[in-house]
Motif scaffolding. Structure first.
Motif, PDB file in Angstrom:
ATOM      1  N   ILE A 209       0.816  -1.215   0.000  1.00  0.00           N
ATOM      2  CA  ILE A 209       0.000   0.000   0.000  1.00  0.00           C
ATOM      3  C   ILE A 209       0.849   1.263   0.000  1.00  0.00           C
ATOM      4  O   ILE A 209       0.593   2.204  -0.755  1.00  0.00           O
ATOM      5  CB  ILE A 209      -0.942  -0.003   1.230  1.00  0.00           C
ATOM      6  CG1 ILE A 209      -1.942  -1.154   1.120  1.00  0.00           C
ATOM      7  CG2 ILE A 209      -1.694   1.330   1.338  1.00  0.00           C
ATOM      8  CD1 ILE A 209      -2.712  -1.414   2.397  1.00  0.00           C
ATOM      9  N   THR A 210       1.891   1.269   0.838  1.00  0.00           N
ATOM     10  CA  THR A 210       2.687   2.492   1.019  1.00  0.00           C
ATOM     11  C   THR A 210       3.891   2.582   0.089  1.00  0.00           C
ATOM     12  O   THR A 210       4.409   3.670  -0.139  1.00  0.00           O
ATOM     13  CB  THR A 210       3.187   2.590   2.464  1.00  0.00           C
ATOM     14  OG1 THR A 210       4.081   1.487   2.743  1.00  0.00           O
ATOM     15  CG2 THR A 210       2.016   2.542   3.445  1.00  0.00           C
ATOM     16  N   GLY A 211       4.353   1.428  -0.417  1.00  0.00           N
ATOM     17  CA  GLY A 211       5.547   1.425  -1.243  1.00  0.00           C
ATOM     18  C   GLY A 211       6.833   1.381  -0.449  1.00  0.00           C
ATOM     19  O   GLY A 211       7.925   1.323  -1.015  1.00  0.00           O
ATOM     20  N   VAL A 212       6.740   1.399   0.887  1.00  0.00           N
ATOM     21  CA  VAL A 212       7.925   1.291   1.748  1.00  0.00           C
ATOM     22  C   VAL A 212       8.375  -0.160   1.783  1.00  0.00           C
ATOM     23  O   VAL A 212       7.543  -1.080   1.812  1.00  0.00           O
ATOM     24  CB  VAL A 212       7.608   1.794   3.173  1.00  0.00           C
ATOM     25  CG1 VAL A 212       8.827   1.657   4.079  1.00  0.00           C
ATOM     26  CG2 VAL A 212       7.122   3.235   3.140  1.00  0.00           C
ATOM     27  N   GLY A 213       9.690  -0.392   1.785  1.00  0.00           N
ATOM     28  CA  GLY A 213      10.210  -1.749   1.798  1.00  0.00           C
ATOM     29  C   GLY A 213       9.753  -2.527   3.019  1.00  0.00           C
ATOM     30  O   GLY A 213       9.702  -1.979   4.127  1.00  0.00           O
ATOM     31  N   SER A 214       9.409  -3.809   2.830  1.00  0.00           N
ATOM     32  CA  SER A 214       8.907  -4.617   3.942  1.00  0.00           C
ATOM     33  C   SER A 214       9.952  -4.777   5.035  1.00  0.00           C
ATOM     34  O   SER A 214       9.614  -4.895   6.216  1.00  0.00           O
ATOM     35  CB  SER A 214       8.460  -5.991   3.439  1.00  0.00           C
ATOM     36  OG  SER A 214       9.530  -6.672   2.811  1.00  0.00           O
ATOM     37  N   GLU A 215      11.261  -4.762   4.661  1.00  0.00           N
ATOM     38  CA  GLU A 215      12.296  -4.895   5.682  1.00  0.00           C
ATOM     39  C   GLU A 215      12.289  -3.701   6.636  1.00  0.00           C
ATOM     40  O   GLU A 215      12.516  -3.842   7.840  1.00  0.00           O
ATOM     41  CB  GLU A 215      13.674  -5.073   5.043  1.00  0.00           C
ATOM     42  CG  GLU A 215      14.193  -3.900   4.228  1.00  0.00           C
ATOM     43  CD  GLU A 215      13.714  -3.929   2.788  1.00  0.00           C
ATOM     44  OE1 GLU A 215      14.234  -3.142   1.991  1.00  0.00           O
ATOM     45  OE2 GLU A 215      12.822  -4.739   2.474  1.00  0.00           O
ATOM     46  N   GLN A 216      12.030  -2.506   6.119  1.00  0.00           N
ATOM     47  CA  GLN A 216      11.942  -1.332   6.978  1.00  0.00           C
ATOM     48  C   GLN A 216      10.717  -1.407   7.879  1.00  0.00           C
ATOM     49  O   GLN A 216      10.752  -1.019   9.053  1.00  0.00           O
ATOM     50  CB  GLN A 216      11.884  -0.062   6.134  1.00  0.00           C
ATOM     51  CG  GLN A 216      13.116   0.177   5.266  1.00  0.00           C
ATOM     52  CD  GLN A 216      12.962   1.419   4.402  1.00  0.00           C
ATOM     53  OE1 GLN A 216      12.206   2.330   4.721  1.00  0.00           O
ATOM     54  NE2 GLN A 216      13.686   1.464   3.287  1.00  0.00           N
ATOM     55  N   LEU A 217       9.632  -1.915   7.339  1.00  0.00           N
ATOM     56  CA  LEU A 217       8.397  -2.015   8.112  1.00  0.00           C
ATOM     57  C   LEU A 217       8.513  -3.058   9.217  1.00  0.00           C
ATOM     58  O   LEU A 217       8.019  -2.851  10.328  1.00  0.00           O
ATOM     59  CB  LEU A 217       7.235  -2.358   7.182  1.00  0.00           C
ATOM     60  CG  LEU A 217       6.853  -1.252   6.194  1.00  0.00           C
ATOM     61  CD1 LEU A 217       5.921  -1.780   5.128  1.00  0.00           C
ATOM     62  CD2 LEU A 217       6.207  -0.085   6.927  1.00  0.00           C
ATOM     63  N   VAL A 218       9.156  -4.182   8.928  1.00  0.00           N
ATOM     64  CA  VAL A 218       9.351  -5.212   9.949  1.00  0.00           C
ATOM     65  C   VAL A 218      10.106  -4.645  11.135  1.00  0.00           C
ATOM     66  O   VAL A 218       9.763  -4.896  12.303  1.00  0.00           O
ATOM     67  CB  VAL A 218      10.093  -6.435   9.355  1.00  0.00           C
ATOM     68  CG1 VAL A 218      10.552  -7.368  10.472  1.00  0.00           C
ATOM     69  CG2 VAL A 218       9.195  -7.191   8.404  1.00  0.00           C
ATOM     70  N   ALA A 219      11.143  -3.853  10.858  1.00  0.00           N
ATOM     71  CA  ALA A 219      11.936  -3.249  11.929  1.00  0.00           C
ATOM     72  C   ALA A 219      11.093  -2.318  12.793  1.00  0.00           C
ATOM     73  O   ALA A 219      11.334  -2.192  13.998  1.00  0.00           O
ATOM     74  CB  ALA A 219      13.118  -2.479  11.336  1.00  0.00           C
TER      75      ALA A 219
END
Length: 450
Positions: A209-219
């Motif tokens: 949805i946001t286009g932010v990398g999933s690795e950044q979101l997991v953190a």
């Protein structure tokens, strides 16, 4: 004569030495690291460690599996045996944080990181793990548990989620967070149902949805889950003690104020049928198909595929249209994947997805206050509403606490702390279905407002 004496002395002492040696070997052999004995683990990991030092690990899936299995099994075993920490999600915490710390201090060479990267990111082992875990946990759930548990727990579960999200977001705003950040990145991960079945699909949904990398979101998402699990365990211990002091609020492990038959004891019965590798193969195909179907539906609906996969699996289980053999294969695959790859996967996440500097930067006293408010609200809601649902308040509150735990690991920690393991079917409903509802609802809301 001297020769005979020496021979005699050897014969006398040898049995004792042999017994000591044998007992020592048996002792070390009985120590398990992951799925192998300690001597075998030492031998295998030594080869991998030396190869890694020489930077000669193959940069492919074989090298990637070697890295995450040796790290994850070791750290998971240590975390499961450390006093105090083992009761608060120690294996998951160590498996995530230690690799991240090693990377932060540049103690992991590029060859190791490249091998892990091939497996975790380019081959998308993360997606395979999520598909097997989510589909296996839902299709392998006892249907009676799903239907009856949902009927009994849906009101306190939904009310708890709504109040916890409202209070948590309000507290977040009061302590200085933006309401969207507080709701989506602190409150929601606490209620997502753990890491494998909650945070990872949530991060993928957010990323789509946001286009932010999933690795950044997991953190950003994982710390709330770990902290929430910690406080949920503490609260369950306090609730158990409260039940001892005030027995009128406790069912002594009985959730519903009726006969024993209503606590779904039969739902606790494990499927002890022998492992069938062909059925597990069917489980792999089922997981892949549901994941692909979720991606296809994403093309038409715009909702994240992993979230739609959860909806499909739940619908199929509810309608009871999946053959029993296929369900059993999915459950056996779930046990294999979760039993062997959970902590290795977390070690891989720690190496590649959890930048320690960013994680530390998210933590503050305000962050802790928001997480505590979520856990406290959901527990109090379960306690209060149970009075109107013919349920015992202490048990209902403990089940509600499982909604803010770390999935199945959190359920075991919370219920064992309160000495109420017989409530596991209800805890599974609260964690799995509650987490799935949270992930689906919040990704849908984020899509509407983003």
């Amino acid at each position: 004569m001297e020769k005979n004496f020496k021979s005699s002395s050897v014969n006398m002492t040898h049995p004792k030495d042999g017994v000591k040696t044998q007992s020592l070997i048996e002792k070390w052999t009985n120590v398990k690291v992951g799925s192998v004995s300690l001597p075998v683990y030492v031998a295998l990991s030594a080869v991998i460690f030396v190869t890694a030092l020489a930077q000669q690990l193959p940069v492919n899936m074989l090298g990637g599996f070697a890295v995450i299995l040796t790290l994850g099994w070791l750290l998971g075993t240590i975390g499961a045996n450390l006093p105090f920490i083992k009761n608060f999600g120690g294996p998951a915490i160590l498996s995530l944080l230690i690799p991240s710390i090693l990377v932060f201090f540049n103690l992991v060479n590029q060859n190791v990181l490249d091998s892990a990267n091939i497996l975790m990111k380019e081959a998308n082992f993360l997606y395979f793990y999520i598909a097997c875990l989510v589909c296996g946990s839902i299709l392998g759930m006892n249907r009676k548990m799903l239907v009856q548990g949902l009927m009994r727990m849906i009101v306190p579960m939904m009310m708890g989620m709504i109040f916890a999200m409202g209070v948590g977001t309000l507290v977040g705003v009061l302590v200085g967070f933006d309401w969207q950040h507080a709701l989506f990145y602190i409150v929601t991960p606490v209620l997502a149902g753990g890491i494998g079945e909650g945070i990872l699909p949530l991060s993928i949904g957010y990323s789509a949805i946001t286009g932010v990398g999933s690795e950044q979101l997991v953190a950003q998402l994982i710390p709330a889950t770990i902290i929430g699990n910690f406080f949920a365990i503490m609260c369950s211990a306090l609730l158990s003690r409260f039940g001892e002091k005030r027995p009128e609020f406790s069912g002594q492990g009985q959730l519903v104020k009726v006969g024993d038959a209503d606590d779904m004891a039969d739902a606790l019965k494990e499927d002890n049928s022998p492992i069938d590798v062909k059925l597990m193969g069917a489980g792999v195909l089922t997981a892949c198909t549901l994941f692909i179907a979720g991606g296809l539906l994403q093309h038409f609906t715009g909702f994240p595929g992993p979230v739609l996969m959860i909806v499909l699996a739940s619908l199929l289980k509810y309608l009871n249209v999946v053959p029993k053999e296929t369900q059993r294969g999915s459950k056996q695959l779930y046990k294999f994947i979760s039993g062997n790859f959970t902590f290795p996967l977390m070690a891989g996440l720690g190496l590649l997805y959890i930048p320690l500097k960013d994680v530390i930067g998210t933590l503050s006293w305000q962050y802790f206050i928001v997480v505590i408010s979520v856990v406290f609200t959901i527990i109090v809601t379960g306690f209060v509403i149970s009075r109107f649902m013919n349920m015992n308040p202490v048990e209902a509150a403990i089940i509600s606490a499982c909604q803010s735990g770390m999935g199945g690991t959190g359920d075991v920690a919370i219920l064992s702390t309160a000495d109420r393991m017989n409530l596991m079917p209800f805890a599974q409903v609260a964690t799995r279905l509650g987490g799935a509802i949270t992930v689906i609802a919040m990704t849908g809301i984020l899509r509407m407002i983003f």
